[in-house]
Structure formats: C-alpha cells, structure tokens
Design a protein around this motif. Structure first.
Motif, short mmCIF file in Angstrom:
data_model
loop_
_atom_site.label_atom_id
_atom_site.label_comp_id
_atom_site.label_asym_id
_atom_site.label_seq_id
_atom_site.Cartn_x
_atom_site.Cartn_y
_atom_site.Cartn_z
N ASP A 131 0.23 -3.43 -14.52
CA ASP A 131 -0.79 -3.45 -15.69
C ASP A 131 -1.85 -2.29 -15.03
OD1 ASP A 131 -1.49 -4.90 -14.33
OD2 ASP A 131 -2.80 -5.89 -15.65
N PHE A 132 -1.92 -1.90 -13.69
CA PHE A 132 -2.49 -0.50 -13.25
C PHE A 132 -2.63 -0.66 -12.00
CE2 PHE A 132 -6.05 -4.68 -12.25
CZ PHE A 132 -5.95 -4.36 -11.61
N THR A 133 -3.07 0.34 -11.76
CA THR A 133 -2.58 0.19 -10.04
C THR A 133 -4.38 0.34 -9.11
OG1 THR A 133 -1.01 1.42 -9.67
CG2 THR A 133 -1.96 2.23 -8.20
N ARG A 134 -4.51 -0.51 -7.89
CA ARG A 134 -5.69 0.11 -7.94
C ARG A 134 -6.03 0.91 -6.37
NH1 ARG A 134 -8.36 -4.90 -4.01
NH2 ARG A 134 -10.12 -4.40 -3.14
N THR A 135 -7.60 1.85 -6.64
CA THR A 135 -7.16 3.73 -5.68
C THR A 135 -8.24 3.33 -4.64
OG1 THR A 135 -8.26 4.45 -7.47
CG2 THR A 135 -6.07 4.40 -7.45
N THR A 136 -8.40 3.89 -3.62
CA THR A 136 -9.35 4.51 -2.80
C THR A 136 -8.69 5.44 -2.28
OG1 THR A 136 -9.06 0.87 -2.61
CG2 THR A 136 -10.70 2.47 -0.14
N VAL A 180 -14.43 5.76 -2.47
CA VAL A 180 -14.79 5.40 -3.76
C VAL A 180 -13.61 4.75 -3.59
CG1 VAL A 180 -13.95 7.36 -5.81
CG2 VAL A 180 -15.06 8.69 -3.72
N SER A 181 -13.75 3.89 -4.92
CA SER A 181 -12.62 2.97 -5.40
C SER A 181 -12.66 3.11 -6.89
CB SER A 181 -13.79 1.38 -5.25
OG SER A 181 -13.34 0.76 -3.90
N GLY A 182 -10.98 2.39 -7.12
CA GLY A 182 -11.02 2.54 -8.52
C GLY A 182 -9.28 3.19 -9.19
N VAL A 183 -9.37 2.30 -10.64
CA VAL A 183 -8.45 1.84 -10.98
C VAL A 183 -7.23 2.95 -11.57
CG1 VAL A 183 -9.22 -0.26 -11.14
CG2 VAL A 183 -9.47 0.97 -12.82
N SER A 184 -6.11 3.23 -11.58
CA SER A 184 -5.04 4.43 -12.56
C SER A 184 -4.89 3.40 -13.78
CB SER A 184 -4.75 5.12 -11.78
OG SER A 184 -4.27 5.05 -11.03
N GLY A 185 -4.17 4.40 -14.65
CA GLY A 185 -3.38 3.26 -15.29
C GLY A 185 -3.36 2.14 -15.79
N THR A 243 -9.77 12.14 5.38
CA THR A 243 -9.24 11.58 3.83
C THR A 243 -8.26 10.13 4.34
OG1 THR A 243 -10.62 13.48 3.36
CG2 THR A 243 -9.78 11.61 1.94
N VAL A 244 -8.77 8.90 3.59
CA VAL A 244 -7.66 8.62 3.52
C VAL A 244 -7.47 7.64 2.11
CG1 VAL A 244 -6.58 6.28 4.27
CG2 VAL A 244 -7.96 7.98 6.01
N SER A 245 -6.53 7.83 1.49
CA SER A 245 -6.06 8.02 0.25
C SER A 245 -5.46 6.40 -0.08
CB SER A 245 -5.57 8.87 -0.41
OG SER A 245 -6.44 9.62 -0.56
N ILE A 246 -5.69 5.21 -0.34
CA ILE A 246 -4.39 4.50 -0.50
C ILE A 246 -4.73 3.50 -1.69
CG2 ILE A 246 -3.94 1.99 -0.09
CD1 ILE A 246 -5.89 2.12 2.56
N GLU A 247 -3.19 3.74 -2.66
CA GLU A 247 -2.58 3.14 -3.80
C GLU A 247 -2.53 2.12 -3.15
OE1 GLU A 247 -1.08 6.20 -6.75
OE2 GLU A 247 0.23 5.84 -5.07
N SER A 248 -3.21 0.88 -3.56
CA SER A 248 -3.00 -0.71 -3.97
C SER A 248 -2.33 -1.80 -4.94
CB SER A 248 -4.06 -1.36 -3.48
OG SER A 248 -3.77 -2.11 -2.83
N PHE A 249 -0.62 -2.07 -4.34
CA PHE A 249 -0.06 -2.52 -5.82
C PHE A 249 0.18 -3.93 -5.86
CE2 PHE A 249 1.99 1.66 -4.23
CZ PHE A 249 1.79 1.78 -5.37
N ALA A 250 -0.43 -4.32 -6.50
CA ALA A 250 -0.95 -5.99 -6.86
C ALA A 250 0.47 -6.69 -7.45
CB ALA A 250 -1.91 -5.99 -8.05
N PHE A 306 0.50 -1.19 -0.64
CA PHE A 306 -0.54 0.23 0.11
C PHE A 306 0.96 1.33 -0.03
CE2 PHE A 306 -4.15 -1.92 2.70
CZ PHE A 306 -4.39 -2.51 1.65
N ASN A 307 0.21 2.89 -0.78
CA ASN A 307 0.87 3.70 -0.65
C ASN A 307 -0.59 4.16 0.31
OD1 ASN A 307 2.65 6.03 -0.92
ND2 ASN A 307 1.99 6.59 -2.69
N VAL A 308 0.04 4.87 1.85
CA VAL A 308 -1.30 5.56 2.00
C VAL A 308 -0.93 6.96 2.48
CG1 VAL A 308 -2.18 5.01 3.75
CG2 VAL A 308 -1.54 3.61 3.54
#
Length: 286
Positions: A119-124, A136-141, A98-105, A32-34
C-alpha cells in the motif's frame, strides 16, 4: 567565453538489500533499495580521466552489504546515517554524501513467513557533509480515499471552464510526503509511525473544500504530533472519480457509481513549516 565544470556527484543507485534477522525461531525481515551519491573534489576525473580520487561505485555496493552484516540493517534512517557518515569520514576527497533508501514492508504471517505489503513505500534521504547532517523521512504511493465530506466550488471560471461545482464528491489521492527532522537522533520507528498516523488522522478528520486545504491539514497535524519534525512537504495528485452517466440504460445515479479517472490529473504540492524551524542544510523535495 570560459567553460568550467559545474556541480556534480556520482554513486551507486538501487542496491537491493534483503536481510533476515534470525532471532531464535522468530525471524525479522528487512527489504531495502539503497542509493548512494558522493560529491567533493572530483574535478580531475571529469577533466583528465584521473581516477585517483574516485571510490568505485562497486565498492559502495559492497559497503552496503558489509555494513548490513557488521552493524545490521534496521531502521532506514539509522542505516543511511551510518553509510553517509562512513563515506565522508573515510574519503578525504568526499565532502558530501547522500544516501536514499526505499524500505519495503512485509507483514508477518508466522515465525518465518511474510507477505509483502503493497500500500505504500517508506522512504529516507540522509545528507551528510563535513559540517551538517540532514535526515528526511517519508512515504510514497500512500493511496487514500474519502467517499464524502469533500466539496469543490467557488473556483475561477473562464471561457474554457466546463467543470461543474461539486458539493459532495469522492476525494482520493496517492500521497507522497517527506518530512525533515530538526535533528539526527531519536527512535526512528516510533517517529515514523507517529508521523504516518498523524497524516492518516488528518485525512480522515478534515472536511475538505479543496485538496489544498487537506494538504495543509495533513502537514499541520504531523507537525503538531511530532515535535522532532521541522518541515513537511507533500505532493497530492487528485485521483478524479467521475459519476457515470447511466441514463442511457434508464437508471439514475445518486452519486454511487463512478468512473475512476487515470490522467490527466490535478497535482497539489506544498510545504508546511514551523516558523522557528532550522533551515535545511541540503536541497530536497519529493
């Protein structure tokens, strides 16, 4: 003319957390990147330097690591909710977190071996106040490409237009998508995978006459597939591919060889919303 303090917040950005879940000989890996941002009664520290209401950002960082040990970092939505609710509940001067997390698979190669997926980064992004919660969930890239089933013609032309109509073109994009949940519960892993599958299915199945049309199809498909989602927001850069001119070499090019353009590029942004969706409780975009 009076001068007053406007909206403000502060926090700890990009706390890198890696946790190994050791379940016998088969391990799990969370990466995670928090980022944390707190808002509330912070006037004194801005105007006089009185820090009596300031929770140090170093404490926020330590909380991330301690909570990972105490509660376990699993789905990013659940971990972000845990952190955001903690800060609002334990700090009386804090009215919003507000807590934002990038989740690397990581893909599993063996019981304790992994390869990072790129291929992408999961975001929250989770926003918690004293009265409301928003997830709010999501993906980038998320890079996607259709080699056909895409056209673009019938557009406005003026004295500066040089673009030629296209009846068979490559459609490529790097999707940034965010979807707002109607509630704050559920199986986050199942919800995320279902939303991602819906986005991919719509991109594959849509015969596109414009990237705008594809955006709407992707958002609509996600809402149809995931009833727990209230709104989808997407940004789709148009990754242009230009047919290469091979005539100087005595060669034809029947739409097979392309130059992949870098910039400038078209950027299509939009939202797809349920007509009965509850309103957002915090500002968000992409």
């Amino acid at each position: 003319m009076g001068i007053v303090l406007g909206p403000n917040r502060y926090g700890k950005a990009e706390t890198r957390l890696v946790q190994v879940h050791r379940d016998g000989e088969t391990h799990g890996l969370v990466d995670f990147n928090v980022s944390i941002a707190l808002s509330g009664d912070l006037t004194a520290t801005h105007l006089t330097g009185d820090n009596s209401g300031v929770l140090p950002t170093d404490t926020m960082k330590n909380t991330v690591y301690a909570f990972a040990r105490e509660h376990g970092a699993g789905e990013p939505e659940a971990f972000a909710l845990l952190l955001a609710r903690h800060f609002v509940a334990t700090q009386p001067q804090v009215q919003g977190a507000t807590v934002s997390i990038e989740s690397f698979a990581w893909d599993r190669l063996g019981p304790h071996s992994f390869r990072k997926r790129g291929d992408f980064t999961r975001t929250t992004v989770v926003s918690v106040s004293e009265t409301a919660t928003q997830v709010v969930s999501g993906v980038s890239g998320l890079v996607l490409l259709n080699s056909t089933d895409s056209e673009f013609h019938g557009f406005v032309e003026d004295g500066y237009t040089t673009l030629k109509p296209a009846t068979d073109r490559i459609l490529a994009t790097a999707v940034d998508a965010r979807w707002r949940h109607a509630g704050d519960g559920g199986d986050w892993a199942v919800s995320f995978q279902g939303a991602l599958d819906a986005l991919l299915a719509a991109f594959v199945a849509t015969y596109s006459y414009s990237l705008q049309q594809t955006l709407y199809a992707m958002g609509s498909k996600l809402l149809e597939a995931r009833p727990e989602v209230a709104e989808v927001r997407l940004a789709l850069p148009n990754k242009h591919h230009y047919p290469a001119d091979l005539s100087p070499f005595g060669l034809d090019n029947p739409n097979e060889v392309f130059i992949a353009g870098d910039r400038p590029y078209g950027l299509i942004e939009g939202s797809v919303v349920r007509d009965d969706a509850p309103p957002a409780t915090a500002g968000w975009w992409l």
